[in-house]
Motif scaffolding. Structure first.
Motif, short mmCIF file in Angstrom:
data_model
loop_
_atom_site.label_atom_id
_atom_site.label_comp_id
_atom_site.label_asym_id
_atom_site.label_seq_id
_atom_site.Cartn_x
_atom_site.Cartn_y
_atom_site.Cartn_z
N LYS A 76 4.87 -0.11 -14.71
CA LYS A 76 5.61 1.15 -14.79
C LYS A 76 6.65 1.30 -13.68
N ASN A 77 6.70 0.36 -12.75
CA ASN A 77 7.60 0.47 -11.60
C ASN A 77 7.35 1.76 -10.82
N MET A 78 6.10 1.96 -10.47
CA MET A 78 5.69 3.16 -9.75
C MET A 78 4.88 2.78 -8.52
N VAL A 79 5.00 3.58 -7.50
CA VAL A 79 4.16 3.48 -6.31
C VAL A 79 3.60 4.87 -6.03
N TYR A 80 2.36 4.91 -5.56
CA TYR A 80 1.70 6.18 -5.35
C TYR A 80 1.15 6.25 -3.93
N LEU A 81 1.01 7.47 -3.45
CA LEU A 81 0.34 7.71 -2.17
C LEU A 81 -0.66 8.83 -2.40
#
Length: 120
Positions: A76-81
């Motif tokens: 998904k081309n996502m990064v999370y914190l």
């Protein structure tokens, strides 16, 4: 062209949780490390967390280790914190960014930022 767009900030009480999201484009995580830094008014920029593209090592600052978790979704081309047990001192604008290197707290691309406010 590298683009990063953050979302998910807001107002939360001390002890609460928030999850920040970052949608990125123009590169892949095979080629770029990615992470988060934050900046509070009148304070210096602070690297919070980073995932290295070279060996997938994950870095956390001492101030957030054990409370924050970085993750990514390559499809998904996502990064999370994920931020848990939030404290008032976590209040800052949080930026999703590509570092020069995770071990060096220097960043060369970042988004517009998302405000996180921890207050009762």
């Amino acid at each position: 062209q590298v683009q990063l767009v953050e979302s998910g900030g807001g107002l939360v009480q001390p002890g609460g949780s928030l999850r920040l999201s970052c949608a990125f484009s123009g590169f892949t995580l095979d080629d770029y490390s990615i992470g988060w830094f934050r900046q509070a008014p009148g304070q210096e920029r602070e690297g919070v967390s980073c995932i290295s593209s070279t060996d997938n090592s994950i870095y956390y600052s001492d101030s957030v280790r054990g409370r924050f978790t970085i993750s990514r979704d390559n499809v998904k081309n996502m990064v999370y914190l994920q931020m848990n047990s939030l404290k008032p001192e976590d209040t800052a604008v949080y930026y999703c960014a590509t570092p020069i290197a995770c071990a060096i707290d220097e960043w060369d691309n970042w988004g517009q930022g998302t405000q996180v406010t921890v207050s009762s």
